[in-house]
Design a protein around this motif. Structure first.
Motif, PDB file in Angstrom:
ATOM      1  N   GLU A 217      35.776  -3.323  53.100  1.00 26.89           N
ATOM      2  CA  GLU A 217      36.440  -4.201  52.025  1.00 26.89           C
ATOM      3  C   GLU A 217      37.644  -4.808  52.219  1.00 26.89           C
ATOM      4  OE1 GLU A 217      36.640  -1.735  48.264  1.00 26.89           O
ATOM      5  OE2 GLU A 217      34.354  -1.464  48.206  1.00 26.89           O
ATOM      6  N   LYS A 218      38.555  -4.260  53.188  1.00 22.81           N
ATOM      7  CA  LYS A 218      39.921  -4.668  53.359  1.00 22.81           C
ATOM      8  C   LYS A 218      39.796  -5.897  54.260  1.00 22.81           C
ATOM      9  CE  LYS A 218      44.203  -3.522  55.654  1.00 22.81           C
ATOM     10  NZ  LYS A 218      45.010  -2.449  56.186  1.00 22.81           N
ATOM     11  N   ASP A 219      38.779  -5.947  55.187  1.00 22.94           N
ATOM     12  CA  ASP A 219      38.356  -6.923  55.970  1.00 22.94           C
ATOM     13  C   ASP A 219      37.665  -8.071  55.356  1.00 22.94           C
ATOM     14  OD1 ASP A 219      39.315  -5.395  58.235  1.00 22.94           O
ATOM     15  OD2 ASP A 219      37.297  -4.607  58.689  1.00 22.94           O
ATOM     16  N   VAL A 220      36.837  -7.846  54.292  1.00 17.37           N
ATOM     17  CA  VAL A 220      36.399  -8.822  53.568  1.00 17.37           C
ATOM     18  C   VAL A 220      37.304  -9.467  52.750  1.00 17.37           C
ATOM     19  CG1 VAL A 220      34.576  -9.476  51.764  1.00 17.37           C
ATOM     20  CG2 VAL A 220      34.056  -7.998  53.814  1.00 17.37           C
ATOM     21  N   LEU A 221      38.064  -8.732  51.986  1.00 19.27           N
ATOM     22  CA  LEU A 221      39.399  -9.406  51.297  1.00 19.27           C
ATOM     23  C   LEU A 221      40.345 -10.130  52.224  1.00 19.27           C
ATOM     24  CD1 LEU A 221      40.506  -9.262  48.485  1.00 19.27           C
ATOM     25  CD2 LEU A 221      41.880  -7.511  48.814  1.00 19.27           C
ATOM     26  N   GLN A 222      40.671  -9.840  53.098  1.00 24.98           N
ATOM     27  CA  GLN A 222      41.347 -10.964  54.139  1.00 24.98           C
ATOM     28  C   GLN A 222      40.601 -12.038  54.516  1.00 24.98           C
ATOM     29  OE1 GLN A 222      42.124  -8.642  57.663  1.00 24.98           O
ATOM     30  NE2 GLN A 222      43.699  -7.502  56.906  1.00 24.98           N
ATOM     31  N   LEU A 223      39.298 -12.136  54.738  1.00 28.81           N
ATOM     32  CA  LEU A 223      38.512 -13.454  54.815  1.00 28.81           C
ATOM     33  C   LEU A 223      38.500 -14.062  53.451  1.00 28.81           C
ATOM     34  CD1 LEU A 223      35.394 -12.047  56.878  1.00 28.81           C
ATOM     35  CD2 LEU A 223      37.249 -13.291  57.608  1.00 28.81           C
ATOM     36  N   VAL A 224      38.341 -13.576  52.466  1.00 29.51           N
ATOM     37  CA  VAL A 224      38.602 -14.326  51.218  1.00 29.51           C
ATOM     38  C   VAL A 224      39.906 -15.046  50.914  1.00 29.51           C
ATOM     39  CG1 VAL A 224      38.475 -14.078  48.461  1.00 29.51           C
ATOM     40  CG2 VAL A 224      36.617 -13.013  49.723  1.00 29.51           C
ATOM     41  N   ASN A 225      40.969 -14.244  51.087  1.00 22.38           N
ATOM     42  CA  ASN A 225      42.126 -14.737  50.976  1.00 22.38           C
ATOM     43  C   ASN A 225      42.782 -15.464  52.247  1.00 22.38           C
ATOM     44  OD1 ASN A 225      42.094 -13.680  48.564  1.00 22.38           O
ATOM     45  ND2 ASN A 225      43.164 -11.542  49.338  1.00 22.38           N
ATOM     46  N   ALA A 226      41.899 -16.062  53.147  1.00 21.80           N
ATOM     47  CA  ALA A 226      42.242 -16.551  54.394  1.00 21.80           C
ATOM     48  C   ALA A 226      43.085 -17.936  54.245  1.00 21.80           C
ATOM     49  CB  ALA A 226      41.193 -16.955  55.143  1.00 21.80           C
ATOM     50  N   ARG A 227      42.862 -18.657  53.271  1.00 21.33           N
ATOM     51  CA  ARG A 227      43.546 -19.709  52.765  1.00 21.33           C
ATOM     52  C   ARG A 227      44.457 -19.696  51.562  1.00 21.33           C
ATOM     53  NH1 ARG A 227      41.177 -24.439  54.777  1.00 21.33           N
ATOM     54  NH2 ARG A 227      39.285 -24.381  55.818  1.00 21.33           N
ATOM     55  N   GLY A 228      44.914 -18.366  51.333  1.00 26.75           N
ATOM     56  CA  GLY A 228      45.591 -17.982  50.131  1.00 26.75           C
ATOM     57  C   GLY A 228      45.076 -17.216  49.214  1.00 26.75           C
ATOM     58  N   PRO A 229      45.975 -16.348  48.433  1.00 26.42           N
ATOM     59  CA  PRO A 229      45.340 -15.614  47.338  1.00 26.42           C
ATOM     60  C   PRO A 229      44.496 -16.286  46.287  1.00 26.42           C
ATOM     61  CG  PRO A 229      47.818 -15.098  47.907  1.00 26.42           C
ATOM     62  CD  PRO A 229      47.457 -16.227  48.384  1.00 26.42           C
ATOM     63  N   VAL A 230      43.210 -15.594  46.048  1.00 33.44           N
ATOM     64  CA  VAL A 230      42.413 -16.123  45.198  1.00 33.44           C
ATOM     65  C   VAL A 230      42.689 -15.710  43.672  1.00 33.44           C
ATOM     66  CG1 VAL A 230      39.970 -16.198  44.642  1.00 33.44           C
ATOM     67  CG2 VAL A 230      40.468 -16.545  47.019  1.00 33.44           C
ATOM     68  N   LYS A 231      43.110 -14.519  43.738  1.00 31.72           N
ATOM     69  CA  LYS A 231      43.449 -14.100  42.339  1.00 31.72           C
ATOM     70  C   LYS A 231      44.500 -14.646  41.586  1.00 31.72           C
ATOM     71  CE  LYS A 231      44.102  -9.555  40.067  1.00 31.72           C
ATOM     72  NZ  LYS A 231      44.389  -8.093  40.118  1.00 31.72           N
ATOM     73  N   GLY A 232      44.331 -15.081  40.486  1.00 29.25           N
ATOM     74  CA  GLY A 232      45.453 -15.831  39.794  1.00 29.25           C
ATOM     75  C   GLY A 232      45.145 -17.570  39.919  1.00 29.25           C
ATOM     76  N   LEU A 233      44.327 -17.850  40.904  1.00 26.98           N
ATOM     77  CA  LEU A 233      43.893 -19.275  40.855  1.00 26.98           C
ATOM     78  C   LEU A 233      42.931 -19.814  39.732  1.00 26.98           C
ATOM     79  CD1 LEU A 233      43.682 -19.941  44.926  1.00 26.98           C
ATOM     80  CD2 LEU A 233      45.523 -20.762  43.363  1.00 26.98           C
ATOM     81  N   PRO A 234      43.072 -21.313  39.164  1.00 26.04           N
ATOM     82  CA  PRO A 234      41.874 -21.600  38.537  1.00 26.04           C
ATOM     83  C   PRO A 234      40.658 -21.526  39.093  1.00 26.04           C
ATOM     84  CG  PRO A 234      44.052 -23.136  38.363  1.00 26.04           C
ATOM     85  CD  PRO A 234      44.076 -22.103  39.562  1.00 26.04           C
ATOM     86  N   VAL A 235      39.639 -21.476  38.279  1.00 22.83           N
ATOM     87  CA  VAL A 235      38.269 -21.105  38.890  1.00 22.83           C
ATOM     88  C   VAL A 235      37.624 -22.258  39.643  1.00 22.83           C
ATOM     89  CG1 VAL A 235      35.772 -20.783  38.316  1.00 22.83           C
ATOM     90  CG2 VAL A 235      37.520 -19.266  37.145  1.00 22.83           C
ATOM     91  N   SER A 236      38.072 -23.430  39.133  1.00 25.14           N
ATOM     92  CA  SER A 236      37.786 -24.765  39.617  1.00 25.14           C
ATOM     93  C   SER A 236      38.368 -24.985  40.829  1.00 25.14           C
ATOM     94  CB  SER A 236      38.051 -25.737  38.562  1.00 25.14           C
ATOM     95  OG  SER A 236      39.347 -25.774  38.334  1.00 25.14           O
ATOM     96  N   ALA A 237      39.466 -24.356  41.358  1.00 20.30           N
ATOM     97  CA  ALA A 237      40.128 -24.483  42.510  1.00 20.30           C
ATOM     98  C   ALA A 237      39.569 -23.504  43.768  1.00 20.30           C
ATOM     99  CB  ALA A 237      41.808 -24.388  42.492  1.00 20.30           C
ATOM    100  N   VAL A 238      38.814 -22.798  43.473  1.00 15.24           N
ATOM    101  CA  VAL A 238      37.951 -22.178  44.547  1.00 15.24           C
ATOM    102  C   VAL A 238      36.680 -22.563  44.965  1.00 15.24           C
ATOM    103  CG1 VAL A 238      37.178 -19.664  44.987  1.00 15.24           C
ATOM    104  CG2 VAL A 238      39.176 -20.026  43.385  1.00 15.24           C
TER     105      VAL A 238
END
Length: 357
Positions: A53-74
């Motif tokens: 899960e740690k590796d997957v979370l790094q891939l998700v946040n590769a361009r910046g933290p996703v948590k807290g962003l608007p849904v339309s910006a993801v």
């Protein structure tokens, strides 16, 4: 009746427009909401977790933290494409649920074999024949194949076919718990055939190619049951199951005798011809080597002994007088004692005197 139909049509039209407006407003409101959390689910590999899960979370946040962003910006599609570039990720799916939680579902590639090349490199193979890199986190318990002829990324046609046979054979071994526990290593011969090295017993199993694997392993299993019960597996040094409807078992020491007899036949032939025959196991020297050459003799040429001639004892006649016997004895004694004896003084014999006339 006509105006009633028209009224109904206008009502349905207004209702449709209203629904569309409401949906658009709801979607716009939802898109303005922020990502509340990220949930990750990894499937595919039951016993191997080369990506966590740690590796997957790094891939998700590769361009910046996703948590807290608007849904339309993801950009979900972009995230899926980036995650599938990882060699251990077979498939990735991302979506937001009603609670604005990003759901990440990963299907991990599962290795079925570990291959060691002749050049010394090593890699994993998945069920599709794709090369997977080694992981620093853990090592997979899969069949080990040694002697693969190439470590190039782009394989030739024979090497590619051989790699497919490796996957086919490995998947069969992994699927059976008995063979998974019994097979310790699989060697790839220069002829693109396979030899099994079992975990129990000191012998080699010649399997041949990857065709008719089920029949070959079935014959081998039947032979194991009979051999273990009757004589044990330590009596054999090689078991060959690559031929149809038969099992060829070589007893321990038989192959060495055949090699030694062949070497002895060559040695005898070379001795008869008077030439030196050298091979990897025996060096036979039929002629003396040159002064500057060093020859290691492992089997020397037979030495032919010459017959020993019997010494003839010469018979001596008995001496006629004592003087002759004494001389011979004195000579023998002088020879034994090592002293030189002086020859006897000469006695002048009287000459005959002529009478005077």
């Amino acid at each position: 009746m006509s105006w009633k139909k028209r009224v109904l049509q206008v009502i349905w039209l207004l209702a449709g427009i209203g629904t569309i407006v409401l949906l658009g407003a709801a979607m716009q409101k939802k898109s303005q909401r922020k990502c509340e959390d990220v949930q990750i689910e990894i499937a595919g590999a039951e016993h191997h977790m080369f990506i966590d899960e740690k590796d997957v979370l790094q891939l998700v946040n590769a361009r910046g933290p996703v948590k807290g962003l608007p849904v339309s910006a993801v950009n979900l599609r972009q995230l899926e494409t980036g995650m599938e570039k990882n060699p251990w990720v077979k498939n990735a799916e991302l979506y937001f649920d009603n609670g604005q939680v990003l759901q990440v579902k990963i299907e991990e590639r599962e290795p079925v074999a570990r291959v060691f090349t002749a050049q010394g490199s090593s890699f994993y193979l998945d069920s599709g024949g794709l090369r997977l890199p080694l992981s620093e986190k853990m090592s997979a318990r899969v069949p080990v194949f040694t002697g693969f002829p190439s470590d190039k990324a782009k394989l030739s046609k024979p090497d590619s076919a051989l790699l497919e046979d490796v996957v086919k054979l490995s998947r069969y071994i992994v699927a059976d718990s008995f063979w998974m526990a019994h097979v310790s290593q699989v060697d790839i011969t220069p002829h693109a055939t396979f030899e099994l090295i079992p975990a129990i017993g000191d012998h080699i199993v010649a399997l041949g190619d990857a065709e008719e694997i089920d029949s070959k392993f079935s014959r081998l299993y039947t032979f194991y049951k009979k051999a273990w019960l009757q004589q044990g597996m330590n009596k054999y040094e090689k078991v060959d199951v690559q031929y149809a409807n038969q099992v060829v078992a070589v007893k321990r020491g038989t192959a060495k005798k055949l090699v030694d007899s062949a070497a002895a036949a060559k040695a005898i032939e070379s001795l008869l011809k008077g030439t030196a025959v050298a091979d990897s196991s025996t060096v036979v020297v039929a002629a003396p080597p040159a002064k500057d050459s060093a020859v290691v003799k492992k089997m020397a040429a037979p030495v032919v002994k010459q017959p020993v001639k019997e010494k003839t004892i010469s018979k001596t006649n008995a001496p006629l007088n004592n003087k002759q016997n004494n001389k011979t004895l004195s000579k023998q004694q002088s020879v034994k004692s090592g002293k030189k004896t002086k020859p006897a003084a000469k006695t002048n014999k009287p000459k005959a005197v002529m009478q005077k006339k």
